[in-house]
Design a protein around this motif. Structure first.
Motif, PDB file in Angstrom:
ATOM      1  N   ASN A  24      -0.882  13.178  -0.003  1.00 36.21           N
ATOM      2  CA  ASN A  24      -1.331  11.870  -0.461  1.00 36.21           C
ATOM      3  C   ASN A  24      -2.092  11.160   0.659  1.00 36.21           C
ATOM      4  O   ASN A  24      -1.497  10.658   1.616  1.00 36.21           O
ATOM      5  CB  ASN A  24      -0.108  11.058  -0.906  1.00 36.21           C
ATOM      6  N   ALA A  25      -3.398  11.101   0.540  1.00 36.93           N
ATOM      7  CA  ALA A  25      -4.252  10.494   1.574  1.00 36.93           C
ATOM      8  C   ALA A  25      -3.994   8.992   1.700  1.00 36.93           C
ATOM      9  O   ALA A  25      -4.040   8.438   2.806  1.00 36.93           O
ATOM     10  CB  ALA A  25      -5.713  10.755   1.270  1.00 36.93           C
TER      11      ALA A  25
ATOM     12  N   ALA B 296       0.833  -1.206   0.000  1.00 41.33           N
ATOM     13  CA  ALA B 296       0.000   0.000   0.000  1.00 41.33           C
ATOM     14  C   ALA B 296       0.870   1.260   0.000  1.00 41.33           C
ATOM     15  O   ALA B 296       0.562   2.242  -0.693  1.00 41.33           O
ATOM     16  CB  ALA B 296      -0.930   0.001   1.208  1.00 41.33           C
ATOM     17  N   ILE B 297       1.972   1.239   0.749  1.00 43.27           N
ATOM     18  CA  ILE B 297       2.872   2.396   0.791  1.00 43.27           C
ATOM     19  C   ILE B 297       3.539   2.584  -0.567  1.00 43.27           C
ATOM     20  O   ILE B 297       3.638   3.708  -1.074  1.00 43.27           O
ATOM     21  CB  ILE B 297       3.914   2.232   1.923  1.00 43.27           C
ATOM     22  N   LYS B 298       3.973   1.502  -1.186  1.00 43.56           N
ATOM     23  CA  LYS B 298       4.603   1.583  -2.516  1.00 43.56           C
ATOM     24  C   LYS B 298       3.624   2.150  -3.539  1.00 43.56           C
ATOM     25  O   LYS B 298       3.979   3.045  -4.322  1.00 43.56           O
ATOM     26  CB  LYS B 298       5.087   0.199  -2.951  1.00 43.56           C
ATOM     27  N   THR B 299       2.393   1.670  -3.526  1.00 50.57           N
ATOM     28  CA  THR B 299       1.381   2.166  -4.463  1.00 50.57           C
ATOM     29  C   THR B 299       1.126   3.650  -4.232  1.00 50.57           C
ATOM     30  O   THR B 299       1.028   4.426  -5.185  1.00 50.57           O
ATOM     31  CB  THR B 299       0.065   1.365  -4.298  1.00 50.57           C
TER      32      THR B 299
ATOM     33  N   LYS C 189       0.334   4.651   6.448  1.00 47.56           N
ATOM     34  CA  LYS C 189       1.247   4.884   7.571  1.00 47.56           C
ATOM     35  C   LYS C 189       0.502   4.815   8.914  1.00 47.56           C
ATOM     36  O   LYS C 189       1.018   4.264   9.883  1.00 47.56           O
ATOM     37  CB  LYS C 189       1.961   6.242   7.429  1.00 47.56           C
ATOM     38  N   GLU C 190      -0.724   5.334   8.947  1.00 45.87           N
ATOM     39  CA  GLU C 190      -1.526   5.247  10.170  1.00 45.87           C
ATOM     40  C   GLU C 190      -1.873   3.795  10.487  1.00 45.87           C
ATOM     41  O   GLU C 190      -1.805   3.366  11.643  1.00 45.87           O
ATOM     42  CB  GLU C 190      -2.794   6.089  10.044  1.00 45.87           C
TER      43      GLU C 190
ATOM     44  N   HIS D 269       1.945   7.519  -6.645  1.00 43.07           N
ATOM     45  CA  HIS D 269       0.970   8.559  -6.990  1.00 43.07           C
ATOM     46  C   HIS D 269       1.539   9.961  -6.854  1.00 43.07           C
ATOM     47  O   HIS D 269       0.842  10.934  -7.105  1.00 43.07           O
ATOM     48  CB  HIS D 269      -0.281   8.421  -6.135  1.00 43.07           C
ATOM     49  N   GLY D 270       2.790  10.062  -6.428  1.00 42.87           N
ATOM     50  CA  GLY D 270       3.429  11.372  -6.404  1.00 42.87           C
ATOM     51  C   GLY D 270       3.573  11.969  -5.030  1.00 42.87           C
ATOM     52  O   GLY D 270       3.859  11.277  -4.059  1.00 42.87           O
ATOM     53  N   ASP D 271       3.366  13.276  -4.926  1.00 41.13           N
ATOM     54  CA  ASP D 271       3.607  14.100  -3.738  1.00 41.13           C
ATOM     55  C   ASP D 271       3.008  13.468  -2.478  1.00 41.13           C
ATOM     56  O   ASP D 271       1.790  13.348  -2.340  1.00 41.13           O
ATOM     57  CB  ASP D 271       3.017  15.493  -3.963  1.00 41.13           C
TER      58      ASP D 271
END
Length: 191
Positions: A67-68, A54-57, A74-75, A61-63
């Motif tokens: 990035n939600a 999920a973090i890699k994906t 991370k949460e 997506h950029g910035d």
């Protein structure tokens, strides 16, 4: 002198409802540990496999500052790390319980009590369980609950009075099956 400890039944020899590993007496594994181990395994799997994906994906997506998806991953990672720590502590705490210190002649943790309601004559059974197993619909109660506290330390023939906010429950203990009997443990000093 026999030393008691808890282990999975691998490499243990069963004799007269006792488990031996070498010359040491081993308690059977408590069923709650299987549930907690499974939850720990699933949490570790998610932390080590799903969260990195999920973090890699999200990074793709950029910035990251806006990035939600990245923030949510991370949460979730922090939540899982906390949960894993709590599960490891709880497993350690339960594993260190000395079942020999739980009475085998009256109710305590892991006991099943068969009761008769003194007002209605209705018979029922209650189980004193670990907090993770509590389910009032199945009459699985924590010893810390009002009814659970009233059930601890009882023997066959005892009367129980449970004061509740709107009424009082009164029972007679018909039978007590202790954790030792539920797990098939005999007193290591007898046979």
């Amino acid at each position: 002198m026999l030393k008691c400890f808890c282990l999975k039944e691998k490499n243990a020899k069963k004799h007269l409802n006792r488990f031996y590993f070498g010359d040491e007496f081993a308690m059977p594994r408590l069923p709650i540990l299987d549930k907690l181990d499974q939850e720990l395994k699933e949490s570790n799997q998610e932390l080590q496999v799903e969260i990195p994906k999920a973090i890699k994906t999200a990074r793709e997506h950029g910035d990251l500052s806006e990035n939600a998806e990245f923030k949510a991953a991370k949460e979730r990672q922090m939540l899982l790390e906390s949960r894993i720590s709590l599960l490891q502590k709880r497993i350690s705490d339960i594993t260190s319980i000395d079942l020999n210190k739980i009475p085998n002649d009256r109710s305590g943790l892991g006991s099943t009590l068969y009761l008769r309601d003194l007002n209605t004559g209705e018979e029922s059974q209650y189980h004193l369980v670990f907090p993770e197993e509590v389910n009032p619909d199945e009459k699985k109660l924590s010893a810390a609950s009002p009814v659970g506290r009233a059930l601890v330390g009882k023997k066959e023939g005892d009367d129980i009075t449970v004061p509740l906010p709107d009424n009082t429950l009164e029972f007679e203990v018909l039978k007590v099956v202790t954790i030792h009997e539920n797990l098939g443990i005999q007193d290591p000093l007898s046979s």
